[in-house]
Structures are given as structure tokens and as C-alpha cells.
Scaffold this motif. Structure first.
Motif, short mmCIF file in Angstrom:
data_model
loop_
_atom_site.label_atom_id
_atom_site.label_comp_id
_atom_site.label_asym_id
_atom_site.label_seq_id
_atom_site.Cartn_x
_atom_site.Cartn_y
_atom_site.Cartn_z
N ASP A 122 -1.75 39.03 -9.15
CA ASP A 122 -2.24 38.14 -8.14
C ASP A 122 -2.90 38.58 -6.97
OD1 ASP A 122 -0.59 40.31 -6.90
OD2 ASP A 122 1.02 39.11 -6.33
N GLY A 123 -3.84 39.56 -7.19
CA GLY A 123 -4.68 40.23 -6.48
C GLY A 123 -4.53 41.38 -5.29
N ALA A 124 -3.19 42.01 -5.44
CA ALA A 124 -2.64 43.06 -4.33
C ALA A 124 -3.27 44.40 -4.98
CB ALA A 124 -1.25 43.11 -4.83
N ILE A 125 -3.72 45.10 -4.00
CA ILE A 125 -4.53 46.40 -4.35
C ILE A 125 -3.52 47.43 -3.92
CG2 ILE A 125 -6.32 47.94 -3.81
CD1 ILE A 125 -7.18 45.43 -5.39
N CYS A 126 -3.03 48.57 -4.86
CA CYS A 126 -2.20 49.45 -4.91
C CYS A 126 -2.87 50.87 -4.81
CB CYS A 126 -1.02 49.07 -5.94
SG CYS A 126 -0.19 47.68 -5.84
N VAL A 127 -2.30 51.88 -3.84
CA VAL A 127 -2.61 53.09 -4.22
C VAL A 127 -1.64 53.98 -4.52
CG1 VAL A 127 -3.69 54.92 -3.00
CG2 VAL A 127 -4.69 52.77 -2.49
N VAL A 173 6.64 42.95 0.80
CA VAL A 173 5.91 44.23 0.30
C VAL A 173 6.87 45.43 0.00
CG1 VAL A 173 3.50 43.51 0.71
CG2 VAL A 173 5.00 44.64 2.58
N ALA A 174 7.83 45.41 0.85
CA ALA A 174 8.62 46.65 1.06
C ALA A 174 9.40 46.65 -0.59
CB ALA A 174 9.75 46.49 1.94
N GLN A 175 9.70 45.62 -1.05
CA GLN A 175 10.16 45.55 -2.16
C GLN A 175 9.51 46.53 -3.63
OE1 GLN A 175 13.38 44.68 -3.06
NE2 GLN A 175 13.27 44.90 -5.35
N SER A 176 8.13 45.98 -3.14
CA SER A 176 7.26 46.64 -4.28
C SER A 176 7.02 48.10 -4.06
CB SER A 176 5.87 46.00 -4.08
OG SER A 176 6.00 44.56 -4.52
N VAL A 177 6.92 48.63 -2.84
CA VAL A 177 7.08 49.92 -2.67
C VAL A 177 8.41 50.62 -3.02
CG1 VAL A 177 6.78 51.69 -0.59
CG2 VAL A 177 5.53 49.38 -0.66
N PHE A 204 2.53 56.02 -2.02
CA PHE A 204 2.16 54.84 -2.38
C PHE A 204 1.77 53.77 -1.56
CE2 PHE A 204 2.96 50.38 -4.09
CZ PHE A 204 2.17 50.60 -5.33
N GLY A 205 0.72 52.75 -1.61
CA GLY A 205 0.42 51.81 -0.51
C GLY A 205 0.00 50.65 -1.24
N ILE A 206 0.50 49.56 -0.68
CA ILE A 206 -0.08 48.07 -1.08
C ILE A 206 -0.56 47.39 -0.17
CG2 ILE A 206 2.19 47.40 -0.91
CD1 ILE A 206 1.99 45.69 -3.53
N PHE A 207 -1.56 46.51 -0.57
CA PHE A 207 -2.43 45.36 0.19
C PHE A 207 -2.31 44.25 -0.26
CE2 PHE A 207 -5.66 42.95 2.11
CZ PHE A 207 -5.54 43.55 3.48
N GLU A 208 -1.40 43.32 0.21
CA GLU A 208 -1.21 42.01 -0.46
C GLU A 208 -2.24 41.07 0.00
OE1 GLU A 208 0.42 40.53 -2.69
OE2 GLU A 208 2.19 41.95 -3.33
#
Length: 483
Positions: A199-204, A22-26, A12-16
Motif C-alpha cells: 500500500d506504499g508505506a516505506i519502512c526502515v 502505525v503503532a501496530q506495524s511498529v 524500526f521506522g515507518i512512513f505511511e
């Protein structure tokens, strides 16, 4: 360890757009991907080019206590990984993401898949002075990228240059100081998709279920061979290595993925129900109830019931506090392990002719114990239907199928013999032809090498299970002799 299939890894990856936790989302996403690996996990966070990471052996909530998450701090890019090892052991140096500090900057890498030429890559770098810290093939991928980075203008160019040298399965996320990069092997053996939050974050993610968990809507799958780059300017795609619709591992639909995921445009739950419906058409039998073995057998059982008109029922209750990786230290405890995991609802089984649906038979020992539970509960007949074809060949792309000499379908000459060994009144498998119809998406092609021995790419002539570390040990000894 090979009585059942074992899971893949999850990435998993996230770009805010802005700095945040961001660690909480991961962390939440890895929770959703926990079914893909329970051995270890890790998270790496990028705060303006400064990388902080934490990883360890164990489940996500055990490794990431609140203080560990707080220690990771804030950032705008992060990647995470849950692992079940298919190449390399449980050495802490194999736990991902791998974080590398090289002359062009920091890089973190998380990988799902299995390379067939990992030893060759490793040896070539070691003979030129490369130092490997672990035994996983992910390190070979990292070396290929970093070595090419020296002559390339960007990390994505280095990845594009490295990909022709990587043979096998790899769905990866890479984090640099300014970018999140995702890439998938040209055969697309393992899934990978990306989405966007409100809110525009891109996640993989390996699976769309993790996107749902963090509030992201899926955009599409990363194409086989595609490189996706996400930075402050948006999303960029490089399709240089895209050559076909791919060869997704069919067991993503049958077993690995969560039923609420969408993979390559097809619903996993619907694929499993279709498998059950195909089984009902191919191998009908008179019975009173259809039951599934939790968890991946449940949807197939419902599909069988709907197609056959035989009532669907709940036959087993699964102990949710026993993980898939539950290991018994001695033989007597192994014999009782299935009773710890599963308990029969006797009122639904007693005096009935039962059709039991499961996703696969590997060695047959666990299956025989489950059948015995139904007999003890008073089942009048037990007919088993399997929502996959028989395993007859090894997998080189990440599915931890046992060696051929241990596979029950290789030990016996007929389905009738296997039925007798596991103690059922009748047994039937899904046909290979039907496995290619599980995905409703016409663009999805699946690899069936573990059933047919026909692989999409060239594979090693001999690669026994769990021998990678042994080979590395022998190679290291050889180097010592030369020294």
C-alpha cells in the motif's frame, strides 16, 4: 553477565501515505527484532506533528499491552526501538526512542550502535550548559543534531553536519513532524535497510526479517555513510559521507542477526552454514554425529555436517520460555542455569563421538557446563568447533564482549589449554581469513577488531567495560566542585 555475547539494539521506522494505526506495524516489527535486545523497548507516533510515545523496561508484549497501543493513537509516521545497553545502564531515561522538543519542532531518535567519543561530546555540551537526562550515547547524538538544526534549513542537513563529529557505530532512525530519516555511520558497523509495502508505506529496519513481518519487500540496504529521507515526495538519498563499502560487524552474520535476514545483500543463514563448512575443511575430526548449540550454532552445524559427510543430529532442546537475558540471583542457581535453558536428547548422544558447534567462547564457563551435559548423557567423545575466531580484544562498536582479563582466549596460551579447561577432547576455531568469506556478497567488508585488535577507526586506549556511568558520575562530581 558476560558469560555469553549480548545482543545489539534494533530500530524500526515507518512512513505511511495516509493516517493509520502505525503503532501496530511498529509493534509487530519490534517483535521480529526482539532478539536484538530484551532490556527495554519503545514506540513514538507522529500525528500531524503531535508526538505520542510510550516506552518501558521489559519485552515488547509486556511493555505494549493493548491499552498502551491504543493510547498511542493514529498517525502516519512512527519509530520504535528494542534495547540491550552497551553504553549507559537500565535507567528509564535511557530507553528509546528519545523524544525531544526543541525550538525548531519535535524530533524522535532511535539508535543502534556505540560511539567511541560519547564522553567527549557529552562533556562539551555540559560545559556549555547542556543538561543530559540519561547516560546513553544516544543522547549525545541527539544533542549534535539539535544543536546543528539551529543553523540548518532541515533536519537532514543537521544530521549531515553532525556526522563527522560522531565517531563509532550508529545506525539511526529519526522522526520529525513531516519526515522519516535514516542514516548509517560511514563504516556501516551496524545493519540498516529499507523496504516498501503493497500500500506504499516505506519502512526502515535493522534487519529485513522485520520488513517481512509487516509485509514489506526490501528495496536495499542503507549504504555506509548514507542519509535516507522519506517524506510525502518520496525517498531522497544523500551520499556525501559514503566513502567505502564499510566494515560491517562480522558477528551480525555469526550470531546477532536472525537467520532469515538479508544483511548487505548476503543471507545470514547461508553465512552461518558457510562458517560450518569452512570449519569442516580447516579442522576435520572423525565422529558419529554433528550437533549445534541453539540457536546460532545450528546452521553452522548443518554446514559442517554437509561438508564433512558426518550425520547432522539434534543434540539439545532449548527451553523457549527462558529469555536470553535470564539472570540467576546466586551461585548455585548459576550452576544449574544451563539445565534450565538446554536439555540433551540422550538417545542421540549416548555412546557416540560428538562434534558440538557453537558460535563463540567468551569466558568458557557456560561452554564447560554444556560439555558436561553431553558427558552426563553418555557421549563417548566431545569435539568442539567454534564458528568464530578466539576473542582477544574489546569491541568499541556495540558488541558486548568482556574485558580482556576475563576472556578465556587471553587467559591461556594455547587452544589445547582451553580445550582442557572446558573439558573437550579437541577444540578448533574458525580462522580469521574465513570470517571474511562468510558473506557471499563481494561488496561486504567486515570488522574483525575483536579477533585481531585491528580496528577500522581509532579507538580509545583504555575503555573498560561498564565504566561509562562511573565516568559520568566522576565528571558530575568534578562539576560540583567547580560550582
Amino acid at each position: 553477565m558476560f558469560n555469553n555475547l549480548h545482543e545489539e539494539c534494533g530500530v524500526f521506522g515507518i512512513f505511511e501515505p495516509k493516517t493509520s494505526y502505525v503503532a501496530q506495524s511498529v509493534y509487530l516489527a519490534l517483535y521480529a527484532l526482539q532478539h536484538r535486545g530484551q532490556e527495554s523497548c519503545g514506540i513514538a507516533v507522529n500525528d500531524d506533528g503531535v508526538f505520542t510515545h510510550h516506552k518501558g523496561n521489559g519485552l515488547v508484549p509486556d511493555v505494549f499491552t493493548q491499552d498502551k497501543l491504543e493510547h498511542l493513537g493514529m498517525g502516519n509516521i512512527a519509530i520504535g526501538h528494542v534495547r540491550y545497553s552497551t553504553t549507559g545502564g537500565k535507567n528509564i531515561n535511557n530507553v528509546q526512542p528519545l523524544v525531544i522538543r526543541h525550538i525548531k519542532g519535535n524530533l524522535a531518535l532511535a539508535h543502534n550502535g556505540n560511539l567511541v567519543n560519547a564522553m567527549e561530546i557529552r562533556k562539551s555540551f555540559e560545559l556549555n550548559g547542556g543538561i543530559f537526562h540519561g547516560t546513553s550515547d544516544t543522547e549525545s547524538i541527539a544533542y549534535e543534531i539539535v544543536s546543528n538544526r539551529l543553523s540548518c534549513k532541515s533536519t537532514e542537513e543537521a544530521i549531515k553536519k553532525a556526522m563527522p563529529n560522531l565517531k563509532g557505530a550508529y545506525s539511526c532512525v529519526v522522526m520529525t513532524a513531516t519526515k522519516l530519516i535514516a542514516f548509517r555511520d560511514p563504516n556501516g558497523f551496524r545493519p540498516l535497510c529499507f523496504g516498501k509495502t503493497a500500500d506504499g508505506a516505506i519502512c526502515v529496519s535493522s534487519e529485513s526479517c522485520a520488513l517481512d513481518t509487516v509485509g514489506a519487500k526490501i528495496i536495499r540496504d542503507v549504504l555506509p555513510g548514507e542519509i535516507i529521507t522519506i517524506d510525502s515526495n518520496g525517498i531522497h538519498s544523500d551520499k556525501t559521507h559514503c566513502k567505502s563499502n564499510g566494515n560491517l560487524c562480522v558477528f551480525e552474520y555469526i550470531y546477532f542477526a536472525r537467520p532469515d535476514s538479508i544483511i548487505d545483500g548476503a543471507s545470514v543463514e547461508h553465512a552461518r552454514m558457510r562458517a560450518g563448512a569452512f570449519l569442516a575443511k580447516e579442522s576435520p575430526v572423525d565422529a558419529d554425529i554433528v550437533i549445534g548449540v541453539p540457536d546460532s550454532g545450528l546452521d553452522a552445524a548443518l554446514g559442517y555436517a554437509n561438508e564433512s559427510g558426518i550425520p547432522y543430529g539434534i543434540g539439545f532442546i532449548k527451553n523457549r520460555y527462558i529469555g536470553r537475558s535470564f539472570i540467576q540471583p546466586n551461585q548455585s542457581q548459576r550452576e544449574d542455569a544451563v539445565r534450565i535453558k538446554l536439555n540433551v536428547i540422550k538417545e542421540n548422544i549416548k555412546g557416540k563421538r560428538v562434534i558440538m558447534i557453537d558460535d563463540s567462547i567468551v569466558r568458557g564457563t557456560t561452554c564447560a557446563r554444556i560439555v558436561n551435559l553431553l558427558r552426563e548423557a553418555g557421549a563417548k567423545e566431545v569435539h568442539m568447533r567454534v564458528s568464530s575466531p578466539p576473542f582477544k580484544h574489546p569491541c568499541y562498536f556495540g558488541t558486548d564482549v568482556d574485558s580482556q582479563e576475563n576472556l578465556i582466549a587471553c587467559k591461556y596460551n594455547s587452544v589445547e589449554e582451553i580445550a582442557k579447561v572446558i573439558g573437550v577432547d579437541s577444540l578448533a576455531y574458525l580462522s580469521v581469513e574465513s570470517t571474511h568469506k562468510l558473506a557471499e556478497s563481494a561488496s561486504t567488508h567486515c570488522c574483525d577488531g575483536c579477533f585481531t585488535g585491528k580496528y577500522p577507526i581509532e579507538v580509545p586506549k583504555e575503555q573498560p567495560k561498564d565504566k561509562f556511568e562511573e565516568k559520568i558520575s566522576k565528571t558530575s562530581s568534578y562539576y560540583q566542585v567547580l560550582d
